[in-house]
Design an enzyme around this catalytic site. Structure first.
Site, PDB file in Angstrom:
ATOM      1  N   GLN A 178       0.741  -1.228  -0.140  1.00  0.00           N
ATOM      2  CA  GLN A 178      -0.058   0.045   0.032  1.00  0.00           C
ATOM      3  C   GLN A 178       0.755   1.320   0.013  1.00  0.00           C
ATOM      4  O   GLN A 178       1.810   1.382   0.395  1.00  0.00           O
ATOM      5  CB  GLN A 178      -1.012  -0.072   1.168  1.00  0.00           C
ATOM      6  CG  GLN A 178      -1.865  -0.945   1.134  1.00  0.00           C
ATOM      7  CD  GLN A 178      -1.707  -2.351   1.714  1.00  0.00           C
ATOM      8  OE1 GLN A 178      -0.588  -2.729   1.971  1.00  0.00           O
ATOM      9  NE2 GLN A 178      -2.284  -3.304   1.451  1.00  0.00           N
ATOM     10  N   TRP A 200       5.355 -12.794  -0.651  1.00  0.00           N
ATOM     11  CA  TRP A 200       4.087 -12.276  -0.541  1.00  0.00           C
ATOM     12  C   TRP A 200       3.980 -10.885  -0.879  1.00  0.00           C
ATOM     13  O   TRP A 200       4.943 -10.000  -0.449  1.00  0.00           O
ATOM     14  CB  TRP A 200       3.322 -12.453   0.664  1.00  0.00           C
ATOM     15  CG  TRP A 200       3.134 -13.922   1.034  1.00  0.00           C
ATOM     16  CD1 TRP A 200       3.143 -14.884   0.297  1.00  0.00           C
ATOM     17  CD2 TRP A 200       3.104 -14.572   2.245  1.00  0.00           C
ATOM     18  NE1 TRP A 200       3.140 -16.183   1.032  1.00  0.00           N
ATOM     19  CE2 TRP A 200       2.961 -15.855   2.104  1.00  0.00           C
ATOM     20  CE3 TRP A 200       2.873 -13.970   3.561  1.00  0.00           C
ATOM     21  CZ2 TRP A 200       2.723 -16.814   3.236  1.00  0.00           C
ATOM     22  CZ3 TRP A 200       2.914 -14.825   4.721  1.00  0.00           C
ATOM     23  CH2 TRP A 200       2.808 -16.294   4.414  1.00  0.00           C
ATOM     24  N   GLN A 221      -1.573  -9.826  -4.198  1.00  0.00           N
ATOM     25  CA  GLN A 221      -3.026 -10.362  -3.807  1.00  0.00           C
ATOM     26  C   GLN A 221      -4.216  -9.364  -4.502  1.00  0.00           C
ATOM     27  O   GLN A 221      -5.016  -9.972  -4.728  1.00  0.00           O
ATOM     28  CB  GLN A 221      -3.136 -10.206  -2.397  1.00  0.00           C
ATOM     29  CG  GLN A 221      -2.306 -11.224  -1.419  1.00  0.00           C
ATOM     30  CD  GLN A 221      -2.242 -10.952  -0.131  1.00  0.00           C
ATOM     31  OE1 GLN A 221      -2.575  -9.727   0.274  1.00  0.00           O
ATOM     32  NE2 GLN A 221      -1.662 -11.598   0.739  1.00  0.00           N
ATOM     33  N   ARG A 451      -5.085   2.538  10.086  1.00  0.00           N
ATOM     34  CA  ARG A 451      -4.947   2.309  11.532  1.00  0.00           C
ATOM     35  C   ARG A 451      -3.794   1.158  11.713  1.00  0.00           C
ATOM     36  O   ARG A 451      -4.054  -0.021  11.291  1.00  0.00           O
ATOM     37  CB  ARG A 451      -6.308   1.652  12.541  1.00  0.00           C
ATOM     38  CG  ARG A 451      -5.823   1.607  13.618  1.00  0.00           C
ATOM     39  CD  ARG A 451      -7.232   1.118  14.476  1.00  0.00           C
ATOM     40  NE  ARG A 451      -7.026   0.738  15.595  1.00  0.00           N
ATOM     41  CZ  ARG A 451      -6.693  -0.589  16.040  1.00  0.00           C
ATOM     42  NH1 ARG A 451      -6.951  -1.544  15.204  1.00  0.00           N
ATOM     43  NH2 ARG A 451      -6.432  -1.122  17.322  1.00  0.00           N
ATOM     44  N   ALA A 452      -2.570   1.540  12.276  1.00  0.00           N
ATOM     45  CA  ALA A 452      -1.485   0.475  12.306  1.00  0.00           C
ATOM     46  C   ALA A 452      -1.916  -0.685  13.026  1.00  0.00           C
ATOM     47  O   ALA A 452      -2.343  -0.680  13.966  1.00  0.00           O
ATOM     48  CB  ALA A 452      -0.331   1.395  12.667  1.00  0.00           C
ATOM     49  N   HIS A 485      -8.106  -1.723   9.029  1.00  0.00           N
ATOM     50  CA  HIS A 485      -8.055  -2.045  10.593  1.00  0.00           C
ATOM     51  C   HIS A 485      -8.772  -1.249  11.676  1.00  0.00           C
ATOM     52  O   HIS A 485      -8.342  -0.933  12.760  1.00  0.00           O
ATOM     53  CB  HIS A 485      -6.347  -2.070  10.732  1.00  0.00           C
ATOM     54  CG  HIS A 485      -5.750  -2.982   9.961  1.00  0.00           C
ATOM     55  ND1 HIS A 485      -4.153  -2.653   9.627  1.00  0.00           N
ATOM     56  CD2 HIS A 485      -5.955  -4.167   9.268  1.00  0.00           C
ATOM     57  CE1 HIS A 485      -3.843  -3.560   8.948  1.00  0.00           C
ATOM     58  NE2 HIS A 485      -4.941  -4.542   8.746  1.00  0.00           N
ATOM     59  N   GLU A 506      -8.724  -4.518   5.160  1.00  0.00           N
ATOM     60  CA  GLU A 506      -8.597  -5.766   6.375  1.00  0.00           C
ATOM     61  C   GLU A 506      -9.176  -5.181   7.317  1.00  0.00           C
ATOM     62  O   GLU A 506      -9.208  -4.121   7.729  1.00  0.00           O
ATOM     63  CB  GLU A 506      -6.985  -5.793   6.510  1.00  0.00           C
ATOM     64  CG  GLU A 506      -6.278  -6.619   5.363  1.00  0.00           C
ATOM     65  CD  GLU A 506      -4.706  -6.709   5.789  1.00  0.00           C
ATOM     66  OE1 GLU A 506      -4.579  -6.139   6.705  1.00  0.00           O
ATOM     67  OE2 GLU A 506      -3.926  -7.539   5.069  1.00  0.00           O
ATOM     68  N   TYR A 509      -6.806  -6.539  13.004  1.00  0.00           N
ATOM     69  CA  TYR A 509      -6.174  -7.644  13.609  1.00  0.00           C
ATOM     70  C   TYR A 509      -6.591  -7.982  14.959  1.00  0.00           C
ATOM     71  O   TYR A 509      -6.754  -9.051  15.501  1.00  0.00           O
ATOM     72  CB  TYR A 509      -4.838  -7.633  13.229  1.00  0.00           C
ATOM     73  CG  TYR A 509      -4.229  -7.756  11.781  1.00  0.00           C
ATOM     74  CD1 TYR A 509      -5.176  -8.146  10.833  1.00  0.00           C
ATOM     75  CD2 TYR A 509      -2.933  -7.850  11.569  1.00  0.00           C
ATOM     76  CE1 TYR A 509      -4.676  -8.064   9.514  1.00  0.00           C
ATOM     77  CE2 TYR A 509      -2.415  -8.173  10.491  1.00  0.00           C
ATOM     78  CZ  TYR A 509      -3.270  -8.192   9.259  1.00  0.00           C
ATOM     79  OH  TYR A 509      -2.677  -8.133   8.010  1.00  0.00           O
TER      80      TYR A 509
END
Length: 609
Positions: A178, A200, A221, A451-452, A485, A506, A509
């Site tokens: 990104q 990846w 991806q 957001r890290a 995130h 995403e 996490y």
């Protein structure tokens, strides 16, 4: 082993995807003080001088133009030691994911022999011609992932623009994820988007570029390519989206997962710095409707040229008050590389104002202020900078238009391009909503709002950020939208007639348990929400991934939520559970199959209306 034409990536693990890295690299010393000559006012294509807005103060007027600062390094073909200087900067920046160094490497028109410019964090490389073909490397501009054991999923915050490359071995390597735009590039050969060893990668973005040979994404991806020309495209993993791309593969989602639009409804390329003789200028490309192919293919691109003398050339340490004074006096802003602390909001109130960053110039709002606000005016261009949240919560970080914005900007929209937002990672940061778009007809062209999930100052509450992007304005177009995130909704869309071409997401996490993400009776907050009040909305090529590594039992009901109305249309959606760390029950609303256990295989919906 060489990859097959359509490889499937191995499910990522905490160690191999985005492992926590500590803050790295202290600020680097100045390399070269490069005098950017102040441009004389006026040129054949020069923008007319706007009358300055009235100022409450009687301060001395600020000068335009001037020195570009020590971290803008300008080369010409006769410069000695170019490769050594490139290697020196790369050595400083290769691992400096959360460091303070910022660099812009600028090459005057001409031909350069035998260069390999390896590009690290917070480094931009660009030619200084009007056309990419004005500045030619017999060599490469390379991004690889040796620093991270062949894993390119953290190759963020770097860019290449406005160059022609003749790669040494016929193919240039650009293995990024990104916030790493590839704009106005001409590759006289092929382009490889994967790292050495085909590890990846989680990119990425190409615009206004011509690749004469084949593009090989291999392990990438997802990818979005806009208004370009390619000699071929090798394969797809999860989500490859093309709009206005000559030579793009035919639409074939879900297998292979290509989404292909023949044109881009509206586009206006990013402003860029160039030299005209001895004078620096900024070129402002014109708005294109139903665009296809590069904007520079038939000679000089169409648009407006503005001399550097019409810009306040900002250096780190300048105050927000000075930046605002420059804007009030009718100057544009050129933010040279470095970190800018803001004790108040930068207010962009004038129509057609330009705020252009070089070398990932970074704005940090102190004391909970909003970093930047744009008035409800025509034609503002924001481009090429990073906003890093401060430790005191900001209600917003970037606002495009005030809450009651209603003006019609269809003939001259606001553009937000390569403007990236980060909460945490470089240290604790908080913001309730990162980006709010209130102005109608705004074009958001490539942003990563993050957001890290690793670095310093990271934790469910430590870098709390509930909402990523909120769109209230009508007729907003997003081309290349990456938002990840957030504690609650990543994207909320309340404006009518919104359109998104390519979305990558995403979910957070680090959610500690199911209760932490519970949304009333709903399991989790959608990655992309269209409000029930909206009657017309359309999106193409959209994906959401979950990786709940703190509590792998978490269930997310769906990635996308939208009202079921004839005017609300989604094309080519997918959700993915990365290695079975959390699951989706559906893709959009109550439609689509659940994700498949520990197999990192997307669940897809071809069309939803």
């Amino acid at each position: 082993m060489p990859p097959s034409p359509t490889p499937s990536p191995t499910p990522p693990t905490p160690a191999s995807r985005r492992t926590v890295l500590g803050a790295a690299a202290a600020s680097v010393p100045a390399l070269l003080a490069v005098a950017g000559p102040a441009a004389a006012a006026g040129a054949a294509q020069a923008e007319p001088v706007a009358a300055p807005a009235p100022s409450a103060k009687k301060a001395a007027r600020l000068p335009g133009g001037g020195d570009l600062g020590p971290n803008v390094i300008v080369f010409e073909p006769s410069t000695g030691g170019i490769q050594a200087k490139l290697d020196e900067i790369f050595k400083k920046q290769e691992r400096a994911q959360f460091g303070t160094g910022r660099y812009a490497l600028l090459f005057k028109p001409g031909t350069y022999q035998g260069l390999n410019a390896q590009i690290g964090f917070y480094t931009s490389i660009a030619g200084l011609g009007l056309s990419p073909d004005d500045t030619t490397f017999n060599g490469d501009v390379t991004v690889d992932a040796g620093w991270f054991d062949g894993n390119a999923t953290q190759n963020f915050w770097r860019s290449a623009e406005n160059l022609a490359l003749i790669p040494v071995n016929g193919t240039n390597r650009w293995a990024v994820s990104q916030a790493a735009p590839f704009r106005r590039m001409h590759i006289r050969g092929g382009l490889n988007l994967a790292p050495t060893g085909y590890g990846w990668a989680s990119g990425g973005y190409i615009a206004d570029s011509r690749i004469d040979g084949e593009v090989g994404p291999y392990s990438q991806q997802q990818w979005y390519t806009r208004d370009s020309s390619v000699g071929g495209w090798r394969n797809a993993v999860w989500n490859m989206v093309f709009s206005g791309v000559e030579g793009a593969p035919a639409q074939s989602f879900p297998d292979p997962p290509y989404t292909t639009l023949q044109t881009t409804p509206l586009s206006r390329e990013k402003p860029f710095l160039y030299v005209d003789g001895a004078e620096y200028k900024v070129f402002l490309p014109e708005l294109r409707t139903n665009a296809r192919g590069v904007s520079w293919g038939n000679g000089t691109p169409r648009g407006t040229s503005v001399p550097l003398s019409r810009f306040y050339v900002a250096r780190p340490g300048v105050s927000a008050a000075t930046l605002n004074q420059a804007l009030e006096e009718g100057l544009h802003l050129l933010l040279t590389p470095g970190i800018y602390h803001l004790d108040r909001t930068v207010e962009v109130r004038r129509a057609d104002a330009v705020v252009l960053g070089l070398g990932y110039a970074t704005l940090i709002p102190d004391n909970g202020v909003t970093a930047m606000k744009v008035a409800d005016v025509d034609g503002v261009r924001l481009a090429g900078f990073l906003i890093d949240a401060g430790p005191v919560n900001s209600p917003t970080l970037l606002e495009v238009g005030p809450q009651d914005a209603s003006a019609d900007h269809s003939a001259n929209p606001v553009t937000v391009q390569d403007v990236f937002i980060r909460i945490g990672g470089a240290g604790p940061g908080k913001a309730t909503t990162s980006m709010v778009v209130n102005s109608r007809h705004t074009i958001v062209d490539h942003t990563w709002v993050w957001r890290a999930d690793h670095g310093d100052g990271v934790g469910w509450e430590t870098n709390r950020a509930d909402y990523g992007v909120r769109v209230n304005g009508s007729d907003v177009l997003a081309t290349g939208l990456f938002v990840e995130h957030f504690n609650k909704y990543d994207v909320q869309w309340y404006g009518e007639r919104g359109r998104t071409i390519f979305y990558q997401n995403e979910k957070a996490y680090d959610a500690p348990n199911q209760a932490a993400i519970q949304n009333g009776n709903m399991k989790g907050y959608a990655a992309y929400l269209v409000a029930d009040s909206v009657n017309t909305h359309e999106a193409w090529g959209v994906g959401s991934y979950c990786y709940y590594n703190v509590d792998p039992t978490i269930v997310q009901h769906h990635g996308f939520a939208a009202p079921t109305k004839p005017g609300v249309k989604f094309h080519h959606l997918l959700v993915v559970s990365l290695g079975g760390k959390g699951q989706y029950e559906r893709v959009i609303n109550d439609t689509g199959a659940p994700t498949s256990g520990t197999d990192t295989i997307p669940s897809k919906v071809v069309s939803y209306t």
